[in-house]
Design an enzyme around this catalytic site. Structure first.
Site, short mmCIF file in Angstrom:
data_model
loop_
_atom_site.label_atom_id
_atom_site.label_comp_id
_atom_site.label_asym_id
_atom_site.label_seq_id
_atom_site.Cartn_x
_atom_site.Cartn_y
_atom_site.Cartn_z
N TYR A 21 0.83 -1.22 0.02
CA TYR A 21 -0.03 -0.04 -0.06
C TYR A 21 0.75 1.31 -0.08
O TYR A 21 0.67 2.25 -0.80
CB TYR A 21 -1.08 -0.29 1.18
CG TYR A 21 -1.81 1.02 1.29
CD1 TYR A 21 -2.77 1.35 0.37
CD2 TYR A 21 -1.59 1.91 2.39
CE1 TYR A 21 -3.40 2.76 0.68
CE2 TYR A 21 -2.35 3.35 2.46
CZ TYR A 21 -3.36 3.52 1.55
OH TYR A 21 -4.21 4.57 1.82
N LYS A 25 1.42 4.20 -3.00
CA LYS A 25 1.23 5.77 -2.78
C LYS A 25 2.50 6.31 -3.30
O LYS A 25 2.42 7.36 -3.82
CB LYS A 25 1.00 5.82 -1.19
CG LYS A 25 -0.48 5.51 -1.08
CD LYS A 25 -0.70 5.65 0.45
CE LYS A 25 -1.07 7.09 0.97
NZ LYS A 25 -1.63 7.37 2.21
N ASN A 50 -4.86 10.34 7.59
CA ASN A 50 -6.01 9.25 7.87
C ASN A 50 -7.10 10.13 7.64
O ASN A 50 -7.58 10.50 8.65
CB ASN A 50 -5.58 8.61 9.23
CG ASN A 50 -4.79 7.94 9.36
OD1 ASN A 50 -3.46 8.26 9.40
ND2 ASN A 50 -4.62 6.45 9.61
N ARG A 89 -1.68 8.34 15.20
CA ARG A 89 -1.96 8.80 13.61
C ARG A 89 -2.28 10.11 13.64
O ARG A 89 -2.75 10.65 14.51
CB ARG A 89 -2.79 7.58 12.97
CG ARG A 89 -2.50 6.43 12.97
CD ARG A 89 -1.21 6.20 11.95
NE ARG A 89 -0.85 4.60 12.01
CZ ARG A 89 0.01 4.25 12.51
NH1 ARG A 89 0.77 4.84 13.63
NH2 ARG A 89 0.47 2.87 12.53
#
Length: 167
Positions: A21, A25, A50, A89
């Site tokens: 992933y 990106k 996020n 995050r």
């Protein structure tokens, strides 16, 4: 003892993808920047943190923990958190992402570069789980498993200096 704290991630931080992933990106960002340079046009690669908010797919495997935890809490199911729950995050609301993205199409913004799009705030996963359980008045139990996922980083939040200066 010594105290260790996390620091925000700048656009200039060396990239080191540890998952498929993350690698996809990175490659997508490089494609945007390469084509902008080759075509001699402006190009901005946005690094969304996020993202959460209405309309988020519950079928997407990368939907994020807010959607996952919300579904579990609404069903009063156990919420299992990797590590100790203190990993953090940068959670950014969809309206803020839309605002930042729409500003980047302004033709007066020139150059080829990447920009972080986030809140600039470090929030622990356990804090998110507790807020969601409270919000839904859920009976879900929150369990930290101590397990680790390969490729996950311990902490991440965006440095927003560049985006605040450029758009």
């Amino acid at each position: 003892g010594k105290f260790v704290s996390s620091i925000s991630t700048k656009e200039s931080t060396p990239l080191n993808p540890l998952s498929y992933y993350a690698l996809t990106k990175q490659v997508q960002e490089q494609i945007i920047l390469m084509y902008a340079k080759v075509l001699n046009i402006s190009g901005i690669a946005l690094r969304y943190q996020n993202v959460y908010g209405p309309g988020q797919s519950l079928l997407n495997p990368y939907m994020g923990i807010i959607a996952i935890f919300s579904t579990l809490a609404r069903n009063n199911d156990e919420i299992r958190i990797f590590e100790d729950g203190l990993e953090s995050r940068d959670f950014v609301y969809i309206d803020d992402v839309i605002d930042a993205t729409s500003k980047c199409i302004d033709p007066s913004i020139e150059g080829v570069f990447s920009l972080n799009v986030g809140s600039g705030i470090s929030t622990s996963v356990i804090e998110v789980a507790n807020e969601i359980v409270t919000y839904f008045d859920s009976n879900s139990k929150i369990l930290t498993t101590g397990e680790f996922r390969t490729g996950d980083i311990r902490h991440n939040y965006a440095d927003l200096k560049n985006i605040l200066n450029k758009i």
